[in-house]
Write a protein that holds these residues in place. Structure first.
Motif, short mmCIF file in Angstrom:
data_model
loop_
_atom_site.label_atom_id
_atom_site.label_comp_id
_atom_site.label_asym_id
_atom_site.label_seq_id
_atom_site.Cartn_x
_atom_site.Cartn_y
_atom_site.Cartn_z
N VAL A 21 0.84 -1.20 0.00
CA VAL A 21 0.00 0.00 0.00
C VAL A 21 0.87 1.25 0.00
O VAL A 21 0.62 2.21 -0.75
CB VAL A 21 -0.94 -0.01 1.24
CG1 VAL A 21 -1.56 1.35 1.45
CG2 VAL A 21 -2.02 -1.05 1.06
N TRP A 24 2.43 1.67 -3.46
CA TRP A 24 1.40 2.05 -4.44
C TRP A 24 1.02 3.52 -4.25
O TRP A 24 0.94 4.30 -5.21
CB TRP A 24 0.17 1.14 -4.27
CG TRP A 24 -1.04 1.63 -4.99
CD1 TRP A 24 -1.96 2.52 -4.54
CD2 TRP A 24 -1.46 1.27 -6.31
NE1 TRP A 24 -2.93 2.74 -5.48
CE2 TRP A 24 -2.64 1.98 -6.59
CE3 TRP A 24 -0.95 0.40 -7.29
CZ2 TRP A 24 -3.33 1.86 -7.79
CZ3 TRP A 24 -1.64 0.28 -8.50
CH2 TRP A 24 -2.81 1.00 -8.74
N ALA A 25 0.78 3.91 -2.97
CA ALA A 25 0.35 5.29 -2.70
C ALA A 25 1.47 6.27 -3.05
O ALA A 25 1.22 7.34 -3.60
CB ALA A 25 -0.04 5.43 -1.23
N TYR A 29 -0.04 8.70 -5.74
CA TYR A 29 -0.69 9.87 -5.16
C TYR A 29 0.34 10.89 -4.71
O TYR A 29 1.47 10.56 -4.38
CB TYR A 29 -1.58 9.46 -3.96
CG TYR A 29 -2.52 8.34 -4.28
CD1 TYR A 29 -3.36 8.40 -5.40
CD2 TYR A 29 -2.58 7.20 -3.48
CE1 TYR A 29 -4.21 7.37 -5.71
CE2 TYR A 29 -3.43 6.16 -3.78
CZ TYR A 29 -4.25 6.25 -4.90
OH TYR A 29 -5.10 5.21 -5.20
N MET A 37 -0.39 18.46 3.49
CA MET A 37 -0.35 17.04 3.14
C MET A 37 -1.19 16.77 1.90
O MET A 37 -2.30 17.29 1.77
CB MET A 37 -0.91 16.19 4.27
CG MET A 37 -0.08 16.23 5.52
SD MET A 37 -0.82 15.14 6.75
CE MET A 37 -0.09 15.78 8.24
N GLY A 38 -0.65 15.94 1.02
CA GLY A 38 -1.42 15.52 -0.15
C GLY A 38 -2.20 14.27 0.18
O GLY A 38 -2.09 13.72 1.29
N PRO A 39 -2.99 13.79 -0.77
CA PRO A 39 -3.79 12.58 -0.52
C PRO A 39 -2.93 11.34 -0.27
O PRO A 39 -3.43 10.36 0.27
CB PRO A 39 -4.63 12.43 -1.79
CG PRO A 39 -3.99 13.30 -2.81
CD PRO A 39 -3.26 14.39 -2.08
N PHE A 42 -1.08 10.25 4.18
CA PHE A 42 -1.63 9.35 5.20
C PHE A 42 -1.43 7.87 4.82
O PHE A 42 -0.91 7.10 5.62
CB PHE A 42 -3.11 9.69 5.40
CG PHE A 42 -3.59 9.59 6.80
CD1 PHE A 42 -2.96 10.30 7.82
CD2 PHE A 42 -4.68 8.79 7.11
CE1 PHE A 42 -3.42 10.20 9.13
CE2 PHE A 42 -5.13 8.69 8.42
CZ PHE A 42 -4.51 9.40 9.42
N PRO A 43 -1.81 7.47 3.58
CA PRO A 43 -1.61 6.06 3.21
C PRO A 43 -0.15 5.62 3.24
O PRO A 43 0.14 4.51 3.69
CB PRO A 43 -2.17 5.99 1.78
CG PRO A 43 -3.12 7.11 1.67
CD PRO A 43 -2.57 8.20 2.55
N LEU A 46 0.80 5.26 6.96
CA LEU A 46 0.10 4.12 7.57
C LEU A 46 0.59 2.80 7.01
O LEU A 46 0.75 1.82 7.75
CB LEU A 46 -1.40 4.24 7.33
CG LEU A 46 -2.14 5.20 8.25
CD1 LEU A 46 -3.57 5.33 7.80
CD2 LEU A 46 -2.10 4.66 9.67
N GLY A 47 0.83 2.76 5.69
CA GLY A 47 1.35 1.54 5.08
C GLY A 47 2.69 1.16 5.70
O GLY A 47 2.94 0.01 6.04
N VAL A 49 3.77 2.06 8.70
CA VAL A 49 3.53 1.64 10.08
C VAL A 49 3.01 0.20 10.11
O VAL A 49 3.46 -0.63 10.90
CB VAL A 49 2.52 2.60 10.76
CG1 VAL A 49 2.04 2.03 12.08
CG2 VAL A 49 3.15 3.97 10.96
N LEU A 50 2.09 -0.11 9.19
CA LEU A 50 1.50 -1.45 9.18
C LEU A 50 2.55 -2.50 8.86
O LEU A 50 2.56 -3.59 9.47
CB LEU A 50 0.35 -1.52 8.17
CG LEU A 50 -0.39 -2.85 8.09
CD1 LEU A 50 -1.03 -3.19 9.43
CD2 LEU A 50 -1.46 -2.82 7.01
#
Lengths: 148, 499
Positions: A21, A24-25, A29, A37-39, A42-43, A46-47, A49-50
């Protein structure tokens, strides 16, 4: 007792998913800056962190043993299959046909033997569904299979 | 509006036939699913979400809340009679409720559970009213950074408190937050992870997610479970009334449990399951004869049952006044409101008095209904425990599919339920918490929006989280929660290394 496969596999899958993720992001994006921050921001975070958390779950599990969970393969296939049949059947078989088919498939793994109760149950649930959703709630749905 | 005006207004609102019927439906359905082991309040509320599209948001919230606290009453019935917790909140009740039933005191145990649940609810309502007024005044001082910090504290608290492996909890929260990103980005309008599927433009459907994770996964896990095949034997309820001695023993634990539950229910991330466990261990610790616990101590039923009911009610305070759900069930409630276009927040008390005061009044009226209904109806609930799961689950599946289909009329959503159901079953097998995933999913867009706003205001300076006193308080609490497990592990290691 067996090795803690649930945590190892779960952790590895989550780590791979997170990394995928994030990449990809980051590629697709706009990340932007901390101030604006752009779209993608966050992903990507978070990706990342995950994927770290996935490894934190998986690595300590390597040296651990647990009792194996009981996997109900048959029940899972029948229940999920019933839902898929309902989804595919609704536009083609109508509400009554899809309900009867789904109930019959769903009862396959039920522990009670015999087939008569399954047919009775399918009829009863179909009647109830038609009454509640079609007659009662006035949902606009095709009721019967289309013959053309 | 003063408290008295609010209460009388709320009672008047709930007593309208068009509202009262949903309050009644909610508590009866809640008791029903609470009694049936294997279908919890989460699954029931997910199942009912689509129905709420057809009614006003006030009636919807009142009905869903009724399911939640009604399930607490019902859960105790299965716990006491069968030693099967009908809901996670009533798991503790099995410890002493079942031994009481084995001693032929099932009726007294049921009475205790109901009386303490009722008392806990009443105290919870009082605390909720005081807390909500205070919170909605305090909330005007909240900025974006404060909201973000509070929500992060809630997520950290939910994944660390009472869980054996916090890393698994955090991973589920992160996955939930990521799933919350799917769809159109509210800040930039960009489409994220939609893969050109128009069905995903509005994001993953909350109803499909909740039904897949809870409804489908629970059905799969219970299909072949021998405990779910209607094992309840006939249990005589000749002696429902407690003796004077019983009343004396249950009074103080009930009050202590209510106080404990009111406090922990209002905190983000803790909730009613934790409260009932805490109440049980507190009662055992302060009891004069702790050895009675586990062998049918009435205090072990009264305390936890009071605690879980008061916690279920005070949990609504942060949800309604700050718009921040403290636990996964509150996240579902918030989701239901957002579906109706209602965004809870500090202005809710003023702008939608029927929502807040109606809900408060419905708690009182609903609990009264439960008390009145359940004492005479107990025989019916017991009889229901004999319905084999064989007959129930195919109907549950069909209703679940039609429920999710009715939201948007897309078979795509039914397929999504199947896919999410598979994931949910695998998560349950591997003991990853789907509830934390849902909490992350609902809070995700809120956290992202507030974080982006906070950094925009502070021009990208992260010190904003330490300069504002409210945010700083939440940050300190979050760090403390994160360090706690590490510190405990370190102490354990020290204790082991010492001879």
């Amino acid at each position: 007792m067996q090795r803690d496969w649930p945590d190892i596999c779960g952790g590895v899958i989550l780590a791979a998913l997170g990394a995928g993720v994030a990449i990809w992001a980051a590629v697709h994006y706009d990340i932007g800056t901390l101030r604006r921050m752009g779209p993608g921001f966050f992903p990507v975070v978070l990706g990342g962190v995950l994927s770290v958390l996935g490894l934190v779950v998986a690595v300590p599990a390597l040296g651990r043993t647990v009792t194996a969970p009981k996997v109900e393969v048959g029940a899972a296939i029948a229940v999920l299959g019933a839902i898929v049949i309902f989804a595919l059947g609704l536009p083609r078989l109508g509400l009554a046909g899809a309900t009867a088919a789904a109930v019959l498939v769903a009862t396959i793994p039920a522990p009670r033997p015999g087939w008569r109760w399954r047919v009775v149950l399918a009829t009863a649930v179909t009647a109830l569904t038609v009454l509640v959703f079609s007659v009662g709630l006035q949902m606009t749905l095709p009721l019967w299979p289309r013959l053309t | 509006m003063t408290t008295w005006e609010g209460l009388t207004f709320g009672i008047g609102f709930v007593l309208q036939p068009g509202v009262l019927i949903y309050c009644f439906l909610g508590v009866v359905l809640g008791t029903f699913v609470g009694v049936l082991p294997g279908i919890g309040a989460m699954a029931a509320i997910s199942l009912l979400l689509p129905i709420t599209y057809y009614i006003t948001p006030e009636a919807a919230l009142i009905m869903l809340a009724g399911v939640y606290y009604g399930a607490q009453y019902g859960g105790a019935v299965a716990s006491i009679l069968l030693r099967l917790p009908g809901t996670p909140q009533s798991a503790v009740t099995t410890l002493d409720g079942y031994p009481m039933a084995r001693d032929g005191r099932a009726g007294v145990a049921l009475f205790t559970a109901m009386a303490s649940s009722f008392t806990g609810s009443v105290i919870g309502i009082i605390v909720l009213v005081m807390l909500a007024g205070w919170l909605s005044r305090a909330a005007t001082a909240f900025g974006a950074a404060d909201y973000a910090a509070m929500m992060i504290l809630g997520l950290v608290a939910a994944s660390t408190i009472g869980t054996a492996r916090p890393a698994k909890g955090f991973a589920m929260v992160a996955l939930g937050l990521l799933l919350g990103c799917v769809g159109t980005d509210v800040n930039s309008g960009a489409q994220r992870f939609t893969f050109a599927q128009t069905e995903l433009l509005d994001g993953i459907n909350l109803v499909a997610l909740a039904m897949g994770l809870f409804g489908v996964a629970e059905v799969i896990g219970n299909v072949r479970d021998p405990d779910r095949q209607g094992v309840a034997e006939r249990i005589g309820l000749r002696r429902l009334m407690p003796r004077r001695e019983d009343l004396r023993r249950m009074a103080l634990p009930t009050l202590r449990g209510s106080a404990l539950g009111s406090f922990f229910g209002a905190l983000p991330g803790t909730g009613s399951t934790l409260s009932s466990f805490l109440s049980y261990s507190m009662e055992r610790r302060i009891a004069r004869q702790p050895e009675r616990f586990g062998n049918g101590a009435i205090e072990g039923v009264a305390g936890p049952e009071a605690a879980n009911n008061s916690a279920a009610i005070t949990a609504f305070a942060p949800t309604l006044t700050l718009g921040i759900p403290g636990d996964p069930i509150m996240a579902l409630m918030l989701g239901a409101l957002v579906i109706h276009g209602v965004q809870p927040g500090p202005l809710m008390l003023e702008a939608r008095p029927e929502m807040f005061w109606g809900l408060v009044a419905s708690f009182g009226i609903g609990n009264l209904l439960l008390l009145i209904l359940n004492l005479p109806l107990i025989g019916i609930w017991v009889a229901m425990l004999r319905i084999p799961f064989n007959y129930l689950y195919p109907a549950i599946l069909v209703f679940l599919c039609l429920g999710v289909y009715s939201v948007r009329g897309l078979t795509f959503d039914i397929m999504a339920v199947a896919a999410i159901g598979l994931v949910g079953y695998l998560l349950a097998l591997a003991k990853f918490s789907p509830a934390l995933l849902l909490l992350g999913f609902v809070l995700g867009p809120l956290i992202e929006t507030n974080l982006r706003r906070a950094f925009l205001i502070s021009r990208g300076d992260p010190m904003v989280f330490l300069e504002r006193p409210i945010a700083a308080g939440f940050v300190v609490a979050t760090v403390a929660l994160l360090l706690l497990p590490l510190w405990q592990a370190w102490r354990r290691r020290k204790a082991v290394s010492r001879p």
